[in-house]
Design an enzyme around this catalytic site. Structure first.
Site, PDB file in Angstrom:
ATOM      1  N   CYS A 179       0.478  14.069  39.785  1.00 48.32           N
ATOM      2  CA  CYS A 179       0.447  13.485  38.450  1.00 48.32           C
ATOM      3  C   CYS A 179       0.355  11.960  38.532  1.00 48.32           C
ATOM      4  O   CYS A 179      -0.651  11.432  38.973  1.00 48.32           O
ATOM      5  CB  CYS A 179       1.631  13.976  37.611  1.00 48.32           C
ATOM      6  SG  CYS A 179       1.423  13.673  35.833  1.00 48.32           S
ATOM      7  N   GLU A 211       4.346  22.144  41.107  1.00 45.56           N
ATOM      8  CA  GLU A 211       5.716  22.670  40.998  1.00 45.56           C
ATOM      9  C   GLU A 211       5.945  23.426  39.703  1.00 45.56           C
ATOM     10  O   GLU A 211       6.943  24.151  39.576  1.00 45.56           O
ATOM     11  CB  GLU A 211       6.725  21.521  41.143  1.00 45.56           C
ATOM     12  CG  GLU A 211       6.919  20.632  39.939  1.00 45.56           C
ATOM     13  CD  GLU A 211       5.843  19.574  39.745  1.00 45.56           C
ATOM     14  OE1 GLU A 211       6.001  18.720  38.856  1.00 45.56           O
ATOM     15  OE2 GLU A 211       4.838  19.591  40.505  1.00 45.56           O
ATOM     16  N   HIS A 229       0.569  19.740  37.863  1.00 43.70           N
ATOM     17  CA  HIS A 229       1.872  19.856  38.522  1.00 43.70           C
ATOM     18  C   HIS A 229       1.948  21.158  39.316  1.00 43.70           C
ATOM     19  O   HIS A 229       2.185  22.223  38.736  1.00 43.70           O
ATOM     20  CB  HIS A 229       2.993  19.832  37.479  1.00 43.70           C
ATOM     21  CG  HIS A 229       3.213  18.499  36.853  1.00 43.70           C
ATOM     22  ND1 HIS A 229       4.073  17.561  37.386  1.00 43.70           N
ATOM     23  CD2 HIS A 229       2.672  17.933  35.752  1.00 43.70           C
ATOM     24  CE1 HIS A 229       4.059  16.478  36.627  1.00 43.70           C
ATOM     25  NE2 HIS A 229       3.217  16.678  35.627  1.00 43.70           N
TER      26      HIS A 229
END
Length: 213
Positions: free
Chosen positions: A85, A193, A191
């Site tokens: 990001c 994650e 992202h």
């Protein structure tokens, strides 16, 4: 310098997604070393620069912690690096965000720009979107199908001058570079994650690559 198998250094400069990135890396088998200093990078197999929020906040915080030179040296040495990001945006020269005055790391030529406002297009982009894999040989996307969905939260994105580094494109109004790859440098606007199975596979690929597997 002694390299420690599977140790991934995760830079802590106050980014809000630090712990979620740490948990995801742990889940795919990495030995995560969270560090606020350049010294904490020593001996790691890979380096991850997370990020949410503003471009200037990221660069200024890294500057206060004397991390800017360390990251540039790491990348110049062609060691495995992953930016996420704002950690992706920071690799470029500058940003149009909020009248930004901070200089980027300048690893890649190009500027960070905002989505064009248009009818029906909500900015920021928040949610799931697809990736079109532009470089099928990119090791980060090994085992990840073209057209996979990943999770985005952003209003800005980089425009690389060198289009050959674009690893994936995503369409949101216009097509943009949703990730880049050059040698051992990888970075994603989305992202991993937060991207469930696809994101964990991407992180697993990075950890394996950093280990030399």
């Amino acid at each position: 310098m002694l390299l420690i198998a599977r140790v991934i250094a995760l830079l802590d400069y106050g980014s809000g997604n630090l712990r979620s990135v740490e948990k995801a890396l742990l889940k795919v088998g990495a030995d995560v070393r969270v560090t606020k200093t350049a010294e904490g990078i020593d001996g790691a197999r890979g380096l991850v620069l997370p990020g949410v929020g503003a471009f200037d906040d990221c660069l200024n915080a890294m500057g206060r912690q004397h991390l800017l030179a360390a990251v540039r040296e790491w990348v110049t040495a062609d060691k495995p690096f992953l930016g996420i990001c704002v950690g992706y945006q920071a690799l470029f020269e500058s940003s149009a965000e909020f009248n930004s005055s901070a200089a980027g790391l300048g690893v890649f030529k190009g500027k960070v720009v905002r989505f064009n406002q248009r009818d029906g297009l909500k900015v920021p982009q928040i949610g799931w979107n697809q990736i079109e894999i532009a470089q099928p040989g990119c090791p980060l996307y090994k085992g990840i199908p073209n057209g996979s969905h990943v999770y985005f939260v952003h209003s800005f994105f980089p425009q690389p001058e060198d289009e050959s580094i674009i690893a994936t494109r995503t369409t949101y109004g216009d097509a943009f570079a949703s990730s880049v790859w050059k040698s051992n440098v990888f970075a994603t606007q989305f992202h991993p994650e937060k991207s469930q199975t696809v994101g964990l596979k991407l992180l697993e690929n990075f950890v394996n690559l950093a280990e030399g597997g």
